[in-house]
Design a protein around this motif. Structure first.
Motif, mmCIF file in Angstrom:
data_model
loop_
_atom_site.group_PDB
_atom_site.id
_atom_site.type_symbol
_atom_site.label_atom_id
_atom_site.label_comp_id
_atom_site.label_asym_id
_atom_site.label_seq_id
_atom_site.Cartn_x
_atom_site.Cartn_y
_atom_site.Cartn_z
ATOM 1 N N HIS A 95 34.668 -17.572 21.348
ATOM 2 C CA HIS A 95 35.342 -17.726 20.050
ATOM 3 C C HIS A 95 34.642 -18.813 19.249
ATOM 4 O O HIS A 95 34.616 -19.969 19.675
ATOM 5 N N ASP A 96 34.079 -18.415 18.114
ATOM 6 C CA ASP A 96 33.352 -19.363 17.258
ATOM 7 C C ASP A 96 32.387 -20.223 18.084
ATOM 8 O O ASP A 96 32.352 -21.456 17.949
ATOM 9 N N GLY A 97 31.654 -19.546 18.982
ATOM 10 C CA GLY A 97 30.617 -20.227 19.760
ATOM 11 C C GLY A 97 31.108 -20.903 21.033
ATOM 12 O O GLY A 97 30.294 -21.413 21.803
ATOM 13 N N VAL A 98 32.424 -20.908 21.256
ATOM 14 C CA VAL A 98 32.953 -21.548 22.476
ATOM 15 C C VAL A 98 33.255 -20.469 23.510
ATOM 16 O O VAL A 98 34.024 -19.537 23.239
ATOM 17 N N ALA A 99 32.606 -20.588 24.697
ATOM 18 C CA ALA A 99 32.807 -19.597 25.761
ATOM 19 C C ALA A 99 33.947 -20.047 26.672
ATOM 20 O O ALA A 99 34.005 -21.215 27.080
ATOM 21 N N ILE A 100 34.845 -19.096 26.990
ATOM 22 C CA ILE A 100 35.988 -19.417 27.871
ATOM 23 C C ILE A 100 36.096 -18.336 28.932
ATOM 24 O O ILE A 100 36.175 -17.140 28.602
ATOM 25 N N PHE A 101 36.085 -18.740 30.196
ATOM 26 C CA PHE A 101 36.337 -17.792 31.274
ATOM 27 C C PHE A 101 37.620 -18.173 32.005
ATOM 28 O O PHE A 101 38.214 -19.194 31.700
ATOM 29 N N GLU A 102 38.055 -17.346 32.945
ATOM 30 C CA GLU A 102 39.341 -17.396 33.655
ATOM 31 C C GLU A 102 40.439 -16.848 32.741
ATOM 32 O O GLU A 102 40.785 -17.439 31.704
ATOM 33 N N SER A 103 41.010 -15.704 33.184
ATOM 34 C CA SER A 103 41.962 -14.996 32.320
ATOM 35 C C SER A 103 43.163 -15.858 31.937
ATOM 36 O O SER A 103 43.648 -15.768 30.799
ATOM 37 N N ALA A 104 43.648 -16.701 32.852
ATOM 38 C CA ALA A 104 44.830 -17.519 32.518
ATOM 39 C C ALA A 104 44.501 -18.494 31.382
ATOM 40 O O ALA A 104 45.273 -18.659 30.432
ATOM 41 N N ALA A 105 43.318 -19.105 31.481
ATOM 42 C CA ALA A 105 42.907 -20.056 30.435
ATOM 43 C C ALA A 105 42.717 -19.336 29.104
ATOM 44 O O ALA A 105 43.103 -19.847 28.041
ATOM 45 N N ILE A 106 42.159 -18.128 29.160
ATOM 46 C CA ILE A 106 41.941 -17.360 27.924
ATOM 47 C C ILE A 106 43.282 -17.020 27.271
ATOM 48 O O ILE A 106 43.462 -17.175 26.058
ATOM 49 N N GLN A 107 44.240 -16.582 28.097
ATOM 50 C CA GLN A 107 45.547 -16.193 27.535
ATOM 51 C C GLN A 107 46.239 -17.392 26.888
ATOM 52 O O GLN A 107 46.804 -17.278 25.794
ATOM 53 N N ILE A 108 46.173 -18.537 27.554
ATOM 54 C CA ILE A 108 46.814 -19.740 26.994
ATOM 55 C C ILE A 108 46.105 -20.136 25.694
ATOM 56 O O ILE A 108 46.747 -20.466 24.688
ATOM 57 N N TYR A 109 44.781 -20.045 25.710
ATOM 58 C CA TYR A 109 44.007 -20.390 24.507
ATOM 59 C C TYR A 109 44.360 -19.444 23.350
ATOM 60 O O TYR A 109 44.594 -19.879 22.216
ATOM 61 N N LEU A 110 44.395 -18.139 23.637
ATOM 62 C CA LEU A 110 44.721 -17.170 22.576
ATOM 63 C C LEU A 110 46.142 -17.396 22.069
ATOM 64 O O LEU A 110 46.425 -17.281 20.874
ATOM 65 N N GLY A 111 47.032 -17.732 23.006
ATOM 66 C CA GLY A 111 48.424 -18.007 22.610
ATOM 67 C C GLY A 111 48.501 -19.194 21.659
ATOM 68 O O GLY A 111 49.111 -19.114 20.586
ATOM 69 N N GLU A 112 47.846 -20.288 22.037
ATOM 70 C CA GLU A 112 47.909 -21.503 21.214
ATOM 71 C C GLU A 112 47.201 -21.305 19.879
ATOM 72 O O GLU A 112 47.636 -21.811 18.850
ATOM 73 N N THR A 113 46.076 -20.570 19.915
ATOM 74 C CA THR A 113 45.242 -20.461 18.711
ATOM 75 C C THR A 113 45.776 -19.427 17.716
ATOM 76 O O THR A 113 45.739 -19.656 16.504
ATOM 77 N N PHE A 114 46.258 -18.290 18.238
ATOM 78 C CA PHE A 114 46.694 -17.213 17.330
ATOM 79 C C PHE A 114 48.152 -16.784 17.565
ATOM 80 O O PHE A 114 48.778 -16.220 16.680
ATOM 81 N N GLY A 115 48.623 -16.970 18.808
ATOM 82 C CA GLY A 115 49.883 -16.343 19.211
ATOM 83 C C GLY A 115 51.132 -16.901 18.555
ATOM 84 O O GLY A 115 52.083 -16.154 18.304
ATOM 85 N N VAL A 116 51.162 -18.191 18.265
ATOM 86 C CA VAL A 116 52.378 -18.787 17.695
ATOM 87 C C VAL A 116 52.637 -18.156 16.323
ATOM 88 O O VAL A 116 53.736 -17.670 16.036
ATOM 89 N N GLU A 117 51.569 -18.120 15.525
ATOM 90 C CA GLU A 117 51.681 -17.556 14.173
ATOM 91 C C GLU A 117 52.087 -16.073 14.216
ATOM 92 O O GLU A 117 52.830 -15.595 13.367
ATOM 93 N N LYS A 121 31.856 -13.480 36.071
ATOM 94 C CA LYS A 121 32.945 -12.489 36.184
ATOM 95 C C LYS A 121 33.519 -12.181 34.805
ATOM 96 O O LYS A 121 33.347 -12.965 33.864
ATOM 97 N N VAL A 122 34.232 -11.055 34.718
ATOM 98 C CA VAL A 122 35.014 -10.778 33.514
ATOM 99 C C VAL A 122 36.473 -11.131 33.822
ATOM 100 O O VAL A 122 36.869 -11.070 34.987
ATOM 101 N N PRO A 123 37.232 -11.505 32.804
ATOM 102 C CA PRO A 123 36.928 -11.533 31.385
ATOM 103 C C PRO A 123 36.222 -12.818 30.963
ATOM 104 O O PRO A 123 36.293 -13.841 31.635
ATOM 105 N N LEU A 124 35.594 -12.687 29.775
ATOM 106 C CA LEU A 124 35.012 -13.843 29.089
ATOM 107 C C LEU A 124 35.273 -13.619 27.605
ATOM 108 O O LEU A 124 35.161 -12.479 27.137
ATOM 109 N N ILE A 125 35.653 -14.680 26.888
ATOM 110 C CA ILE A 125 35.649 -14.577 25.424
ATOM 111 C C ILE A 125 34.740 -15.674 24.873
ATOM 112 O O ILE A 125 34.583 -16.737 25.499
#
Ligand SMILES: N[C@@H](CCC(=O)N[C@@H](CS)C(=O)NCC(=O)O)C(=O)O
Length: 203
Positions: free
Chosen positions: A58-80, A52-56
């Motif tokens: 990032h640097d070779g790591v695949a992440i599915f499930e939109s909630a997990a992706i949003q939390i990951y993007l938040g922790e990785t880029f969002g704070v800064e 299913k979509v979405p999928l990201i």
């Protein structure tokens, strides 16, 4: 850094699309044509066995499930970037609303759509189950309405990825013709969120 976003417009990928555009980080987009079955092709299933979509990726790591992706993007880029709270009570609030969106509101909305949506196959619809889902949705909307009273965004004065995620889902709520008139705080918050230019560029 490499980030690839696999998406289909107007789908569960839209909230992630909006987040990526708000973050302003470089990424590559790959359109997945669900009707053509792109999401069931072996090369896609290798990255996302959930098909299913979405999928990201990032640097070779695949992440599915939109909630997990949003939390990951938040922790990785969002704070800064000022779009996700640092660890603490506001971080927990952001996670809570992202998960509430998918597991509570999103689940009831899907049930409603499956049973009463015009696209649902006739022989699989159950009007009573659809009506029960709608009652549940109205109760959940009241929970959100009460939470938004007296505040601009879900975690306080600053917009976060939790707001983008949930506000994007309201496209589906509106599409299903759920009347939002009884929820003035939701309506005002939704307009605040969707008036941002990145929303219009993130179908
Ligand atoms: N819980 C998943 C839902 C993903 C989902 O259902 N995606 C749909 C599009 S909205 C999809 O890819 N459907 C294709 C299929 O099931 O074959 C998420 O939030 O990522």
């Amino acid at each position: 850094m490499s980030l690839t976003f696999y998406y289909s417009p107007h789908s569960s990928a839209s909230p992630v699309h909006w987040t990526l555009n708000e973050l302003g980080i470089p990424y590559e987009k790959v359109l997945i044509d669900i009707k053509a079955g792109d999401n069931k092709k072996p090369e896609f299933l290798k990255l996302n066995p959930n098909g299913k979509v979405p999928l990201i990726v990032h640097d070779g790591v695949a992440i599915f499930e939109s909630a997990a992706i949003q939390i990951y993007l938040g922790e990785t880029f969002g704070v800064e970037k000022g779009l996700y709270p640092p660890p603490g009570p506001q971080r927990v609030a952001a996670m809570m609303w992202i998960i509430w969106c998918n597991a509570s509101l999103g689940e009831a909305m899907s049930r409603f759509g499956r049973n009463l949506g015009p696209w649902a196959p006739e022989d699989q619809r159950n009007a009573k189950a659809g009506e029960a889902a709608k009652v549940e949705i109205l109760g959940l909307l009241q929970v959100l309405e009460d939470a938004l009273k007296g505040r601009s965004y879900l975690c306080g004065d600053q917009i976060t990825i939790a707001d983008l995620h949930l506000a994007s889902w309201f496209d589906y709520v509106r599409m299903m013709q759920i009347d939002l008139t009884p929820y003035p705080a939701i309506t005002a918050w939704g307009s605040r969120c969707t008036s941002r230019p990145a929303y219009a560029n993130s179908p």
